[in-house]
Design an enzyme around this catalytic site. Structure first.
Site, short mmCIF file in Angstrom:
data_model
loop_
_atom_site.label_atom_id
_atom_site.label_comp_id
_atom_site.label_asym_id
_atom_site.label_seq_id
_atom_site.Cartn_x
_atom_site.Cartn_y
_atom_site.Cartn_z
N ASP A 1 -6.84 4.52 -4.70
CA ASP A 1 -7.50 4.33 -3.41
C ASP A 1 -8.19 5.67 -3.11
OD1 ASP A 1 -7.54 2.26 -1.01
OD2 ASP A 1 -7.22 4.19 -0.05
N LYS B 1 0.85 -1.19 0.00
CA LYS B 1 0.00 0.00 0.00
C LYS B 1 0.88 1.23 0.00
CE LYS B 1 -4.40 1.12 0.24
NZ LYS B 1 -5.57 0.32 -0.16
O1 2IT Z 1 -8.02 -1.35 -0.86
C1 2IT Z 1 -7.93 -1.87 -1.98
O2 2IT Z 1 -8.10 -3.09 -2.16
C2 2IT Z 1 -7.60 -1.00 -3.11
N1 2IT Z 1 -7.46 0.19 -2.93
C3 2IT Z 1 -7.42 -1.57 -4.48
C4 2IT Z 1 -6.03 -2.05 -4.68
C5 2IT Z 1 -5.70 -2.48 -6.08
O3 2IT Z 1 -4.52 -2.81 -6.29
O4 2IT Z 1 -6.56 -2.51 -6.95
#
Ligand code: 2IT
Length: 447
Positions: free
Chosen positions: A165, A125
């Site tokens: 996100d 993340k």
């Molecule tokens: O919290 C999540 O699963 C997302 N923000 C999506 C992450 C993604 O790599 O699509």
């Protein structure tokens, strides 16, 4: 002292200033007691000590120049949590509340979520404490480019693949991907959530909301019920809330609330028409911090300043905004109004007190790492299409997304049952996600 208690002591001692990370890891560890008591292999290989520690954390300076010519500095993060089952995968968040604790909790959750999808993706993340509200498009572009000037060296299609996100949609992904491409001089689709003309997957914007509604539908099926005719409270009015409104309407349910930092909207007619779906998107551009805008256009709806939607009587509640947006008091109100199903579409949307209340009252509760996995699953499908240099139709993507959500639901239900916690989706999701990651870690040695 039990293995779990030893680990709880370690994290509390090492990271006392990281409340969100402690909250997320304590929930997972608590679910794992029975697994690590039954099978000593996890302790033998130091799996918990390793799984709670990110493989790598990158913290960096993001300098940029605003439209007035003034130098601004934000702090950027990428937490590369766990690559046991695939490249680090997870979104980038632009939000003033981004700090190391929120980044670590999100990357930790993402690791188990991605394992549940059945696709080969590790957990990561990223983000920064940048607030895009009130910024011009040029400022946002310069900011995204500066962020990439550092982050690009840590990314790659088989290393780390970010996405959007909170605060990061197709526009921001475009600016970051563009700069990445310029710096590395290749077009390996290293972001997901890309635009449709440059490798993006149809349905990625809708996927998190669609997936949450598919998950809710599976939960209702177990109670011999369906989405048809149900009322739904949704929070937020971004991408996830939008996708939830569309799919709920398609299945005959009615979303009657959305919310923002300023309060919530109750629309007795339901947010069920294309005009309303499209307007949610427009509202984000007008002011992403104001949901009140809605009542100016749809005058039957009512705005409740400073309140949360959970006080409305509904069959289904779907937090779609941000962590800890539904607390014990909110849960009490939902329970008193006989809510049937609560589905976390935001990551860690419910506080531990709220979850305990749902579980104690036998209200079906789905944690985010299971119920909101539709977004990252569709990212996984985007990566597959990019590798094959193919583009699937919306129908093809939707069929796969639906199958993945049904499969995650079944995995949670079966795992909870196997370990003696029938109906507990939190324990089912945590154990199933953990077992997959742990197996890969054991097989790959102590690294
Ligand atoms: O919290 C999540 O699963 C997302 N923000 C999506 C992450 C993604 O790599 O699509």
């Amino acid at each position: 002292m039990s293995y779990i208690d030893k680990i709880l002591e370690i994290i509390n001692k090492k990271d006392p200033g990281q409340p969100e990370f402690l909250q997320a890891s304590e929930e997972v560890l608590d679910s794992l007691r029975i697994v690590v008591d039954q099978d000593k292999i996890y302790e033998k290989y130091g799996i918990l000590e390793r799984i709670i520690e990110p493989e790598r954390v990158i913290v960096f300076r993001i300098p940029w120049v605003d439209d007035a010519g003034k130098v601004q500095v934000n702090r950027g993060y990428r937490v590369q949590y766990n690559s046991a089952i695939g490249p680090y995968k997870g979104g980038i968040r632009f939000h003033p509340a981004v700090n190391l604790s929120t980044m670590k909790f999100l990357a930790f959750e993402q690791t188990f979520k991605n394992a549940l999808t059945g696709l080969p993706m590790g957990g990561g993340k990223g983000g920064c404490d940048f607030d895009s509200s009130g910024k011009s498009e040029n400022e946002i572009m310069r900011f995204c480019q500066s962020m990439m000037n550092e982050l690009y060296r840590h990314l790659g299609p088989d290393t780390d693949v970010p996405a959007g996100d909170i605060g990061v949609g197709a526009r921001e992904v475009g600016f970051m991907y563009g700069q990445y491409k310029k710096l590395v001089n290749n077009v390996t689709g290293v972001f997901t959530g890309k635009g449709l003309t440059w490798g993006g997957s149809i349905l990625r914007p809708e996927a998190t909301g669609y997936g949450a509604i598919y998950f809710a539908e599976e939960m209702l099926k177990l109670k011999n019920e369906s989405m048809s005719g149900k009322t739904v409270a949704v929070s937020g009015f971004g991408n996830v809330a939008w996708g939830s409104c569309i799919k709920a309407a398609a299945l005959g349910a009615k979303v009657i609330t959305i919310s923002g930092p300023d309060g919530y909207i109750h629309d007795p007619d339901g947010i069920s028409t294309k005009e309303k779906f499209d307007y949610l998107k427009e509202m984000l551009l007008i002011d992403r911090n104001k949901v009140e805008t809605y009542v100016k256009k749809f005058t039957n709806a009512k705005f409740f300043p400073g309140k949360r939607p959970w006080e409305q009587k509904v069959d289904i509640a779907i937090p779609c905004a941000i962590q800890n947006e539904l607390n014990g008091d909110d849960a009490q109100k939902l329970a008193a109004n006989n809510v049937k199903v609560v589905v976390e579409a935001s990551n860690m949307g419910c506080t531990p007190e709220a979850i305990k209340l749902f579980v104690d009252n036998k209200i079906a509760f789905a944690p985010g790492k299971a119920a909101n996995a539709g977004g990252v699953s569709t990212s996984g499908l985007e990566m597959s299409q990019n590798s094959m240099r193919l583009s699937w139709t919306a129908e093809e993507v939707d069929v796969r997304l639906h199958a993945i959500m049904c499969n995650i639901h079944k995995t949670c239900v079966d795992t909870a049952k196997e370990f003696g916690f029938e109906g507990n989706y939190v324990i089912g999701a945590n154990i199933a996600g953990f077992k997959k990651v742990a197996k890969a870690m054991i097989e790959q040695g102590v690294i």
